[in-house]
Design a protein around this motif. Structure first.
Motif, PDB file in Angstrom:
ATOM      1  N   ILE A  53      64.890  39.844  69.325  1.00 22.87           N
ATOM      2  CA  ILE A  53      63.961  38.714  69.271  1.00 22.87           C
ATOM      3  C   ILE A  53      62.697  39.113  68.502  1.00 22.87           C
ATOM      4  N   VAL A  54      62.153  40.258  68.856  1.00 22.00           N
ATOM      5  CA  VAL A  54      60.916  40.714  68.219  1.00 22.00           C
ATOM      6  C   VAL A  54      61.155  40.986  66.728  1.00 22.00           C
ATOM      7  N   GLN A  55      62.278  41.621  66.401  1.00 17.12           N
ATOM      8  CA  GLN A  55      62.595  41.889  64.992  1.00 17.12           C
ATOM      9  C   GLN A  55      62.698  40.584  64.201  1.00 17.12           C
ATOM     10  N   LYS A  56      63.330  39.605  64.790  1.00 14.86           N
ATOM     11  CA  LYS A  56      63.516  38.311  64.130  1.00 14.86           C
ATOM     12  C   LYS A  56      62.155  37.654  63.857  1.00 14.86           C
ATOM     13  N   LEU A  57      61.271  37.697  64.838  1.00 18.23           N
ATOM     14  CA  LEU A  57      59.956  37.081  64.680  1.00 18.23           C
ATOM     15  C   LEU A  57      59.134  37.788  63.604  1.00 18.23           C
ATOM     16  N   VAL A  58      59.202  39.112  63.565  1.00 20.09           N
ATOM     17  CA  VAL A  58      58.462  39.863  62.541  1.00 20.09           C
ATOM     18  C   VAL A  58      59.015  39.525  61.163  1.00 20.09           C
ATOM     19  N   LYS A  59      60.334  39.492  61.042  1.00 23.36           N
ATOM     20  CA  LYS A  59      60.968  39.188  59.765  1.00 23.36           C
ATOM     21  C   LYS A  59      60.583  37.782  59.292  1.00 23.36           C
ATOM     22  N   GLN A  60      60.574  36.819  60.201  1.00 23.96           N
ATOM     23  CA  GLN A  60      60.183  35.449  59.838  1.00 23.96           C
ATOM     24  C   GLN A  60      58.766  35.420  59.276  1.00 23.96           C
ATOM     25  N   ARG A  61      57.851  36.128  59.938  1.00 21.72           N
ATOM     26  CA  ARG A  61      56.445  36.131  59.491  1.00 21.72           C
ATOM     27  C   ARG A  61      56.316  36.790  58.121  1.00 21.72           C
ATOM     28  N   LYS A  62      56.999  37.912  57.931  1.00 19.69           N
ATOM     29  CA  LYS A  62      56.911  38.617  56.642  1.00 19.69           C
ATOM     30  C   LYS A  62      57.524  37.784  55.517  1.00 19.69           C
ATOM     31  N   ASP A  63      58.656  37.149  55.786  1.00 18.79           N
ATOM     32  CA  ASP A  63      59.288  36.295  54.775  1.00 18.79           C
ATOM     33  C   ASP A  63      58.380  35.125  54.414  1.00 18.79           C
ATOM     34  N   SER A  64      57.766  34.516  55.415  1.00 16.23           N
ATOM     35  CA  SER A  64      56.853  33.401  55.165  1.00 16.23           C
ATOM     36  C   SER A  64      55.668  33.851  54.319  1.00 16.23           C
ATOM     37  N   ALA A  65      55.114  35.002  54.656  1.00 15.58           N
ATOM     38  CA  ALA A  65      53.971  35.525  53.900  1.00 15.58           C
ATOM     39  C   ALA A  65      54.359  35.767  52.447  1.00 15.58           C
ATOM     40  N   GLN A  66      55.545  36.281  52.234  1.00 16.68           N
ATOM     41  CA  GLN A  66      56.015  36.547  50.873  1.00 16.68           C
ATOM     42  C   GLN A  66      56.152  35.240  50.084  1.00 16.68           C
ATOM     43  N   VAL A  67      56.712  34.222  50.707  1.00 17.24           N
ATOM     44  CA  VAL A  67      56.857  32.915  50.048  1.00 17.24           C
ATOM     45  C   VAL A  67      55.478  32.351  49.712  1.00 17.24           C
ATOM     46  N   TYR A  68      54.542  32.441  50.651  1.00 15.93           N
ATOM     47  CA  TYR A  68      53.194  31.930  50.402  1.00 15.93           C
ATOM     48  C   TYR A  68      52.525  32.680  49.251  1.00 15.93           C
ATOM     49  N   ARG A  69      52.726  33.989  49.192  1.00 19.31           N
ATOM     50  CA  ARG A  69      52.139  34.788  48.103  1.00 19.31           C
ATOM     51  C   ARG A  69      52.716  34.380  46.747  1.00 19.31           C
ATOM     52  N   GLU A  70      54.022  34.120  46.718  1.00 17.48           N
ATOM     53  CA  GLU A  70      54.658  33.698  45.467  1.00 17.48           C
ATOM     54  C   GLU A  70      54.091  32.363  44.994  1.00 17.48           C
ATOM     55  N   GLN A  71      53.624  31.561  45.931  1.00 19.33           N
ATOM     56  CA  GLN A  71      53.047  30.258  45.602  1.00 19.33           C
ATOM     57  C   GLN A  71      51.518  30.314  45.503  1.00 19.33           C
ATOM     58  N   ASN A  72      50.988  31.540  45.446  1.00 15.25           N
ATOM     59  CA  ASN A  72      49.538  31.768  45.346  1.00 15.25           C
ATOM     60  C   ASN A  72      48.755  31.089  46.467  1.00 15.25           C
ATOM     61  N   ARG A  73      49.259  31.218  47.699  1.00 12.17           N
ATOM     62  CA  ARG A  73      48.588  30.646  48.863  1.00 12.17           C
ATOM     63  C   ARG A  73      48.170  31.767  49.811  1.00 12.17           C
ATOM     64  N   GLU A  74      47.171  32.542  49.390  1.00 14.56           N
ATOM     65  CA  GLU A  74      46.665  33.654  50.201  1.00 14.56           C
ATOM     66  C   GLU A  74      46.154  33.171  51.552  1.00 14.56           C
ATOM     67  N   ASP A  75      45.580  31.968  51.575  1.00 13.99           N
ATOM     68  CA  ASP A  75      45.031  31.416  52.816  1.00 13.99           C
ATOM     69  C   ASP A  75      46.106  31.247  53.887  1.00 13.99           C
ATOM     70  N   LEU A  76      47.362  31.039  53.476  1.00 11.87           N
ATOM     71  CA  LEU A  76      48.463  30.904  54.433  1.00 11.87           C
ATOM     72  C   LEU A  76      49.193  32.228  54.650  1.00 11.87           C
ATOM     73  N   ALA A  77      49.182  33.098  53.652  1.00 15.71           N
ATOM     74  CA  ALA A  77      49.900  34.372  53.747  1.00 15.71           C
ATOM     75  C   ALA A  77      49.223  35.335  54.727  1.00 15.71           C
ATOM     76  N   GLU A  78      47.898  35.382  54.688  1.00 11.23           N
ATOM     77  CA  GLU A  78      47.178  36.337  55.543  1.00 11.23           C
ATOM     78  C   GLU A  78      47.411  36.121  57.040  1.00 11.23           C
ATOM     79  N   PRO A  79      47.330  34.892  57.555  1.00  6.99           N
ATOM     80  CA  PRO A  79      47.600  34.708  58.992  1.00  6.99           C
ATOM     81  C   PRO A  79      49.025  35.122  59.380  1.00  6.99           C
ATOM     82  N   GLU A  80      49.985  34.865  58.489  1.00  5.76           N
ATOM     83  CA  GLU A  80      51.370  35.265  58.766  1.00  5.76           C
ATOM     84  C   GLU A  80      51.480  36.785  58.885  1.00  5.76           C
TER      85      GLU A  80
END
Length: 149
Positions: A53-80
């Motif tokens: 469960i914990v691994q899945k949650l960490v992976k979800q957050r990191k994947d989301s942050a990566q997607v936000y970074r690719e879209q130049n959305r630092e404001d959303l990537a940092e909280p993730e």
């Protein structure tokens, strides 16, 4: 102490410190635990289930942050990333790349793998032995590298 009790303790501390990012991450962990309990109608989760469960949650957050970074959305990537950091404190100590390589070489020798055709066999054993201690993507890259040599 079980993961659930540990999360509750951390939540109380985050509330007192008014740390909203940590609180949000901890609530996500608590929610995932409760969901897993109700799905399986169990009183307690095994340590293995909690780890997944914990691994899945960490992976979800990191994947989301990566997607936000690719879209130049630092404001959303940092909280993730902050949430991923908070959640990953419940994971066991992560192995370094050199330690993972050594384990993978050991597994390859043990399984007698000789080429990419044996990748599934090696990945199965490696995923079990390194569960929670290394990211699946990192293990996969190292296994491919070692088997292609």
């Amino acid at each position: 102490m079980s993961l659930e009790k540990d999360v509750m303790t951390q939540m109380k501390a985050a509330m007192k410190a008014k740390d909203s990012a940590a609180l949000e991450a901890l609530r996500a962990v608590k929610g995932a635990i409760l969901l897993a309990k109700t799905e399986n109608s169990q009183q307690e989760l095994t340590e293995d289930q909690e780890l997944k469960i914990v691994q899945k949650l960490v992976k979800q957050r990191k994947d989301s942050a990566q997607v936000y970074r690719e879209q130049n959305r630092e404001d959303l990537a940092e909280p993730e990333e902050q949430q991923a950091e908070v959640i990953s404190q419940f994971l066991p100590e992560q192995l370094s790349e050199a330690e993972i390589e050594a384990k993978v070489e050991e597994i390859i020798a043990k399984t007698g793998a000789d080429g990419m055709k044996d990748m599934g066999k090696v990945m199965g054993v490696a995923s079990q032995e390194l569960a929670g201690k290394a990211d699946g993507k990192t293990i996969s890259v190292i296994v491919k590298q070692k088997l292609s040599n």
